[in-house]
Design a protein around this motif. Structure first.
Motif, PDB file in Angstrom:
ATOM      1  N   ILE A 104      43.318  42.867  42.877  1.00  0.00           N
ATOM      2  CA  ILE A 104      42.732  42.403  41.617  1.00  0.00           C
ATOM      3  C   ILE A 104      43.334  43.151  40.440  1.00  0.00           C
ATOM      4  O   ILE A 104      43.606  42.569  39.391  1.00  0.00           O
ATOM      5  CB  ILE A 104      41.198  42.572  41.654  1.00  0.00           C
ATOM      6  N   PRO A 116      45.663  40.240  38.501  1.00  0.00           N
ATOM      7  CA  PRO A 116      44.389  39.633  38.094  1.00  0.00           C
ATOM      8  C   PRO A 116      44.496  38.134  37.846  1.00  0.00           C
ATOM      9  O   PRO A 116      43.548  37.383  38.104  1.00  0.00           O
ATOM     10  CB  PRO A 116      44.029  40.382  36.806  1.00  0.00           C
ATOM     11  N   ILE A 174      43.766  36.069  41.040  1.00  0.00           N
ATOM     12  CA  ILE A 174      42.356  35.886  41.366  1.00  0.00           C
ATOM     13  C   ILE A 174      41.705  34.907  40.394  1.00  0.00           C
ATOM     14  O   ILE A 174      40.845  34.103  40.769  1.00  0.00           O
ATOM     15  CB  ILE A 174      41.631  37.243  41.343  1.00  0.00           C
ATOM     16  N   GLY A 191      35.438  39.358  39.561  1.00  0.00           N
ATOM     17  CA  GLY A 191      36.163  38.118  39.281  1.00  0.00           C
ATOM     18  C   GLY A 191      35.360  36.847  39.230  1.00  0.00           C
ATOM     19  O   GLY A 191      35.924  35.774  39.306  1.00  0.00           O
TER      20      GLY A 191
END
Length: 408
Positions: free
Chosen positions: A224, A228, A231, A303
């Motif tokens: 993550i 990022p 995700i 997320g």
């Protein structure tokens, strides 16, 4: 004497490069995704997201791999063999408390959608006392469901009943049907199969409204932090998938049948599909598990957007999401438009080169070699001997060498 560069010289080089640039280097970012059971009630979102093209639309090439049980799914993520796995809160909490770098970034079911399924001679909950139940391996959602469910119904799962570890849902159902055990827990597909074979559905645990992240998507915190946007795109694909499932049931069930091998509507239903892990469910006293502190529960949630608009702005969210449906517009993407322009430009320049062949002219051997090499590569690409990435790299390298040789 250095040869003069003509329009035709530039046409063949630039045209070749434009066509090579128009061929995508890959179909998308490849991710290995494990799913932990052939039961469609909880695993359907990743199946539909892949087969209906939502992951591919968001730039992800998902390779689905089956592993039996959520602990094995966690092991695959922790070892790096998979980047994402389906899994319940139990396995995520276990792995996290043991020091594993795992986080849950989305869920699809936030209750326990299980039924207590028994042999025909079991009439009440009290009849289960002293009986043996078919169970999944420790740490799975089925193991948690049967224990917390019996506790809510007034039985001590550690004293009043016995458990025999059998495995997945189809194995547990077979054990009850053959009389090897007296009860089990299963989801909607198992309920339909159980009724068809004369078994009894004793209790619907979903009516107890126990908050719990029954199934979600788990990855590592390291991924993550480093990727990022991956995700974010995966979560967006999941939201689109849940909307598709709600409005395209028949198409969804056909996909679910391919993976579960169930027929008709026995493929099951998603219950309370959402895209945000409930921290309240992660904090829930999970019986055999140590209670999770509030801070640790929040740390497990990553997320999950609260709304469709937040998918473009943030990665962390806790609460009940409002997933607005994706637009049904079929407008071509900017990437497809640019690719079309590159192809047309490259083909136009190559046509210009071939048209110039009608004018008697002595071309340098380097350009003749480049043309022959480009045609050879095109044949290999058509036959599948090389992929787009290799074609792009080889043609670009040869064009650069040709350009240097012509400058000498």
């Amino acid at each position: 004497m250095r040869p003069r560069w003509s329009v035709q010289h530039w046409a063949i080089i630039v045209g070749s490069l434009l066509i090579a640039g128009a061929i995508p280097a890959s179909a998308g970012e490849r991710l290995y995704v494990t799913y932990i059971t052939p039961s469609p009630g909880s695993q359907a979102p990743v199946w539909i997201a892949r087969d209906a093209g939502f992951l591919e639309r968001n730039g992800i090439e998902a390779v689905l791999v089956f592993v039996d049980g959520s602990p094995r799914g966690m092991q695959a993520v922790l070892s790096g063999d998979a980047q994402v796995s389906t899994g319940p809160g139990t396995a995520t909490v276990n792995a996290r408390l043991a020091g594993g770098d795992v986080v849950m970034f989305a869920t699809t079911i936030n209750i326990l959608p299980y039924y207590v399924i028994t042999a025909p001679d079991i009439r009440t909950v009290e009849d289960l006392r002293g009986k043996t139940g078919a169970n999944h391996i420790p740490g799975t959602s089925a193991d948690f469901a049967v224990r917390i469910g019996l506790a809510r119904l007034g039985l001590d799962p550690n004293r009043d009943v016995r458990f025999q570890t059998v495995g997945g849902s189809h194995l547990r159902l077979t054990a009850v049907m053959r009389g090897l055990t007296k009860f089990m827990v299963g989801t909607e597909p198992e309920r339909l199969e159980a009724v068809r074979h004369g078994l009894k559905v004793l209790v619907d645990l979903a009516t107890l409204d126990i908050p719990f992240p029954m199934d979600g998507l788990v990855t590592t915190e390291r991924l993550i932090r480093s990727r990022p946007e991956t995700i974010q795109r995966f979560t967006k694909a999941l939201v689109e998938t849940l909307h598709f499932y709600q409005h395209q049931k028949e198409s969804s069930i056909r996909i679910m049948q391919r993976y579960s091998r169930l027929r008709g509507h026995a493929a099951g239903e998603l219950r309370r599909p959402v895209v945000c892990p409930p921290a309240r469910g992660l904090r829930h006293d999970q019986g055999a598990l140590r209670p999770v502190a509030a801070g640790q529960a929040d740390d497990l949630v990553r997320g999950a957007p609260r709304s469709w608009a937040e998918l473009d702005g943030r990665l962390i969210g806790v609460g009940d999401p409002v997933a607005e449906p994706p637009s049904d517009d079929a407008r071509p993407s900017l990437r497809a438009f640019v690719t079309l322009l590159l192809l047309l430009g490259g083909l136009g320049l190559l046509v210009l080169f071939w048209a110039a062949q009608t004018v008697p002219r002595q071309y340098p051997p380097e350009l003749i070699e480049l043309r022959a090499y480009a045609l050879e590569l095109a044949g290999q690409l058509r036959r599948g001997e090389i992929d787009g990435t290799r074609f792009h790299a080889l043609l670009k390298q040869r064009a650069r060498i040709t350009r240097e040789r012509l400058r000498l």
